[in-house]
Scaffold this motif. Sequence first.
Motif, PDB file in Angstrom:
ATOM      1  N   HIS A 105       0.639  -1.231  -0.096  1.00 41.13           N
ATOM      2  CA  HIS A 105      -0.026  -0.106   0.203  1.00 41.13           C
ATOM      3  C   HIS A 105       0.895   1.251   0.015  1.00 41.13           C
ATOM      4  O   HIS A 105       1.818   1.332   1.006  1.00 41.13           O
ATOM      5  N   ASN A 106       0.753   2.122  -1.075  1.00 42.30           N
ATOM      6  CA  ASN A 106       1.572   3.167  -1.123  1.00 42.30           C
ATOM      7  C   ASN A 106       3.113   3.037  -1.284  1.00 42.30           C
ATOM      8  O   ASN A 106       3.775   3.717  -0.469  1.00 42.30           O
ATOM      9  N   ARG A 108       4.439   0.620   0.528  1.00 44.77           N
ATOM     10  CA  ARG A 108       5.029   0.011   1.656  1.00 44.77           C
ATOM     11  C   ARG A 108       4.368  -1.218   1.638  1.00 44.77           C
ATOM     12  O   ARG A 108       3.113  -1.480   1.367  1.00 44.77           O
TER      13      ARG A 108
END
Length: 316
Positions: A105-106, A108
Motif C-alpha cells: 500500500h503506497n 509499503r
Amino acid sequence: MAAYDGALGTFAQQIAAAPVEDFWLWTLGAAIASVASFVAAFVSLHKARLIENTPTSRIRSAAQGYVELDGTARMLPGEEIRAPLSGRPCCWWSYRVQKHETRWHNGRSSSRWRTIDSGTSDALFLLSDPTGDCIVDPEGASVHPGVRQSWRGHTPRPAFAPEKASWLQFGDYRYEEQRLQVGDALYALGGFRTQTAHLQIDETVDAGELLRDWKADQKTLLARFDANGDGRIDLQEWEIVRRAALDQVRQEHLARSTDPDIHVLARPADGRPFLLSTLPQQHLVRRYRLTGAAALAFSIAAGTGSVFALTARGLF
C-alpha cells in the motif's frame, strides 16, 4: 517531577490539538478496551473462586448439578478420535491453519497471518476415577490441554507433524494444534447428571405396544399362535398371545434393570463456567488470578488514559 509534568503537559497539548476523528477513535477505543478488560478480569477471578470453593466429588457419589471432578481422560469404545492435522489419537483436539500474506500500500509492504481453517472437537470421551466413568461432552468447554504444537509448511494441509518443536521452520502456512491426550490427568468443572437405567416401567402399556406391533404383521402372528390352523386367532389363542407378549416385556425390563447408570458431564444449563484442564487445580487457580490481575491493571490504565484525553480536550 517538573520534567514529568512538562512531558505530561506536552502530551496533553498534543491531544488537544489532534484532529477530531483521531481523538475520538483513540479515546473511545481506550474506553471500550477498559470496559472489556474489566469484564475479562471479573470472569477470570470468578473462575478462580469457583475452582477454590467447589469441593471435588467422586463420580459414583457425585450430586446432580454443578460439580468438580478429578480423574483421567479415556476414549469411549468405538471409533478412535484423531486430531485432524497430526493424525494422532487423542480425546479432544483443536486446530488452526494460517497463511502468511504480504500486502502493498503506497509503496509499503505489510504482512500478516490470516486464518484459513480451524476447528474444535465435539466428540464424546470418558473421564475416569477410581469409582467409575463419566461421559464428557466437551461442547462449549474452556479447555486447557496438555499438548500445544505449532509448525510450518508449504501446503494448506500439513504433509507431516513433527514429534518435537523446532525453531528452524519454513513455509507460508502455519499449523497450530492442541490435544487432550489419552491418559492425561484431567480436572473438570461442569454440569453433572446421571441417566439411570432403573426407569419407571409399566408392563401393561409396554405389552400393549408390543401386541399392536404383532397384530400389524398378521402373517407372522398366525404362524406363531394359530394352533388349530383355522386362519384366525380365537379367544383361547389370544390369551396365549397376551401372555407371550407380557413374558417378553418382563424379560426386556429385567435386562434393562441390570444396565449400569450413565454419568454425563456437560456445559451447565445455567451458564456457569465449564472447564476441562490437564493443569492441577492450584496451577489453574494461579493462572486465572494472574490473568485477572493483568486484565484489571490494563483496564485501569486504559480507563485513566481515556479520562486524561477527555480532560486534556476540555470535555471532562
